[in-house]
Design an enzyme around this catalytic site. Structure first.
Site, PDB file in Angstrom:
ATOM      1  N   ARG A  81      -2.406  43.462  20.307  1.00 16.02           N
ATOM      2  CA  ARG A  81      -2.300  44.127  21.602  1.00 16.02           C
ATOM      3  C   ARG A  81      -2.652  45.608  21.448  1.00 16.02           C
ATOM      4  NH1 ARG A  81       3.741  42.256  23.028  1.00 16.02           N
ATOM      5  NH2 ARG A  81       3.852  42.363  20.740  1.00 16.02           N
TER       6      ARG A  81
ATOM      7  N   LYS B 263       4.148  47.862  19.834  1.00 19.95           N
ATOM      8  CA  LYS B 263       5.247  47.520  18.936  1.00 19.95           C
ATOM      9  C   LYS B 263       5.897  48.756  18.344  1.00 19.95           C
ATOM     10  CE  LYS B 263       6.806  44.273  18.038  1.00 19.95           C
ATOM     11  NZ  LYS B 263       7.981  43.728  18.779  1.00 19.95           N
TER      12      LYS B 263
ATOM     13  N   TYR C 136       7.800  49.704  22.673  1.00 15.62           N
ATOM     14  CA  TYR C 136       8.975  48.903  22.361  1.00 15.62           C
ATOM     15  C   TYR C 136       9.572  49.427  21.066  1.00 15.62           C
ATOM     16  CZ  TYR C 136       7.610  45.369  25.829  1.00 15.62           C
ATOM     17  OH  TYR C 136       7.300  44.719  26.989  1.00 15.62           O
TER      18      TYR C 136
ATOM     19  N   HIS D   6      13.339  48.331  19.955  1.00 15.27           N
ATOM     20  CA  HIS D   6      14.275  47.335  19.429  1.00 15.27           C
ATOM     21  C   HIS D   6      15.027  47.885  18.213  1.00 15.27           C
ATOM     22  CE1 HIS D   6      12.639  44.305  22.127  1.00 15.27           C
ATOM     23  NE2 HIS D   6      11.423  44.582  21.702  1.00 15.27           N
TER      24      HIS D   6
ATOM     25  N   GLU E 276      11.989  48.446  26.423  1.00 16.98           N
ATOM     26  CA  GLU E 276      12.937  47.355  26.675  1.00 16.98           C
ATOM     27  C   GLU E 276      14.258  47.793  27.297  1.00 16.98           C
ATOM     28  OE1 GLU E 276      13.853  48.615  22.388  1.00 16.98           O
ATOM     29  OE2 GLU E 276      12.060  48.371  23.640  1.00 16.98           O
TER      30      GLU E 276
ATOM     31  N   SER F 270       8.641  39.024  28.241  1.00 15.36           N
ATOM     32  CA  SER F 270       9.605  37.923  28.278  1.00 15.36           C
ATOM     33  C   SER F 270       8.964  36.690  28.911  1.00 15.36           C
ATOM     34  CB  SER F 270      10.848  38.327  29.073  1.00 15.36           C
ATOM     35  OG  SER F 270      11.538  39.377  28.425  1.00 15.36           O
TER      36      SER F 270
ATOM     37  N   SER G 193      27.664  28.808  29.985  1.00 15.52           N
ATOM     38  CA  SER G 193      27.621  28.995  28.538  1.00 15.52           C
ATOM     39  C   SER G 193      29.015  29.237  27.983  1.00 15.52           C
ATOM     40  CB  SER G 193      26.714  30.182  28.187  1.00 15.52           C
ATOM     41  OG  SER G 193      26.617  30.330  26.783  1.00 15.52           O
TER      42      SER G 193
ATOM     43  N   ASP H 244      13.714  39.908  18.166  1.00 22.44           N
ATOM     44  CA  ASP H 244      13.495  41.354  18.217  1.00 22.44           C
ATOM     45  C   ASP H 244      14.801  42.130  18.253  1.00 22.44           C
ATOM     46  OD1 ASP H 244      10.769  41.684  18.027  1.00 22.44           O
ATOM     47  OD2 ASP H 244      10.407  41.507  20.170  1.00 22.44           O
TER      48      ASP H 244
END
Length: 361
Positions: A15, A75, A94, A96, A118, A134, A220, A270
């Site tokens: 990317r 990234k 991003y 993370h 994010e 996502s 959940s 991630d």
């Protein structure tokens, strides 16, 4: 402002942070854009395409970081990229950081301002800069899960949709957010037997309505998740707590009771992964096996579909890039509280509370 677009260097990452269309918008607004030579090669975009819209092509990443004030990537910066950052740099990508203390330390040491895609929050409370990836990762998760279920990939040899007279695969999706919903759409379309877990009643109601009751939805709880995963052929982990480490919903103990050849796909990798046995892999070696269960834990899943991913990402990041370039960091963040939540690092400090807690700071 002077904006730099370096070539991504994470393994199997094709990317690019800005398309020619995004560059054209920035140049039209009076900004200079410096693009590393061949940065767009992974999506079939030439240097000439960038030059045509006013970008300046520089020979290497060192030159891009030297020329630019704002660095736009996809990234998280690799160690060599962190070493290029200086206090005057604004990094927009991003990050993370929760499962990556070494990157956090490097960014703090650089003195740069780092804004993470994010953790930016939209006016509707969603995560607009995370959503497109996502969507891609969710749809990919079902595709790669179906592939991994085949015998040559180490799976139990089951076809997702079955055939007349033979039951389809049982697919369990942990998380009914953007990634989980997109995984569900593809799994349902492949005629799998799909169950989605979430803690939000509203999310489950929406999924039930969207699929006309043809997808099972469950609240959940640890016991319900455990029971479903033990019976599952494919489990897709799609849980997210913005900025924080992902909760471990599938334990190592549970693996010993799952079917040999069943598959786990961890979209949450991630953020550290939502399976206790998850560890980040790459597209070059995407899977490994623990207790007979195939794990797919690629940390940059959308990088395998860079053309789709890059244009989807730029569709939402471009307005934020323009806001930073036109107004500067302080004004852009002050005017948009949700954008301000994207600020992760500044002046050698972690600024986002959830990230800070995840890193134990």
């Amino acid at each position: 402002m002077k904006i730099g677009v370096p070539k991504e260097i994470k393994p199997q990452e094709n990317r690019v942070g800005a398309t020619p269309g995004t560059v054209a918008q920035l140049v039209s607004a009076g900004h200079e854009v410096f693009v590393e030579s061949n940065a767009g090669a992974g999506i079939g975009v030439s240097n000439e395409a960038y030059e045509k819209v006013g970008a300046k092509i520089l020979a290497n990443a060192d030159a891009v970081f030297e020329a630019a004030t704002m660095i736009v990537k996809v990234k998280e910066p690799q160690p060599i990229e962190c070493a290029r950052l200086r206090p005057h740099h604004v990094l927009f990508t991003y990050l993370h950081l929760a499962p990556d203390p070494e990157q956090a330390k490097a960014l703090m040491a650089s003195g740069c301002t780092a804004i993470a895609y994010e953790t930016v929050v939209g006016r509707d409370g969603g995560l607009p800069l995370l959503a497109p990836m996502s969507e891609v990762a969710g749809r990919m998760a079902t595709q790669v899960g179906a592939h991994c279920l085949l015998k040559p990939q180490g799976g139990l040899g089951k076809l997702m949709g079955g055939v007349p007279g033979v039951a389809p695969a049982k697919v369990v999706i942990l998380g009914g957010g953007v990634a989980g919903l997109n995984a569900c759409e593809i799994a349902h379309g492949m005629r799998a037997d799909v169950t989605v877990f979430d803690r939000s009643k509203a999310a489950l109601v929406a999924i039930d309505r969207q699929f006309g009751g043809m997808v099972t939805t469950l609240m959940s709880t640890p016991d319900a998740v455990e029971e479903a995963c033990i019976e599952a052929d494919l489990v897709i982990g799609a849980v997210l707590i913005p900025g924080a480490s992902a909760p471990k919903l599938v334990t190592k103990d549970m693996l010993s009771r799952m079917k040999d050849g069943s598959v786990l796909v961890d979209i949450s990798i991630d953020q550290g992964g939502c399976f206790e046995t998850s560890r980040a892999t790459t597209h070059a070696e995407p899977t490994y096996v623990v207790d007979g269960v195939v794990h797919y834990c690629v940390a940059n899943m959308p990088g395998a579909a860079p053309l789709t991913s890059t244009y989807a990402l730029n569709g939402v990041t471009a307005p934020y890039m323009l806001a930073l370039a036109n107004k500067g960091v302080d004004q852009a963040l002050a005017e948009d509280p949700g954008f301000a939540l994207g600020l992760n690092v500044r002046g050698g400090q972690i600024m986002h509370q959830a990230v800070k807690e995840a890193l134990g700071l």
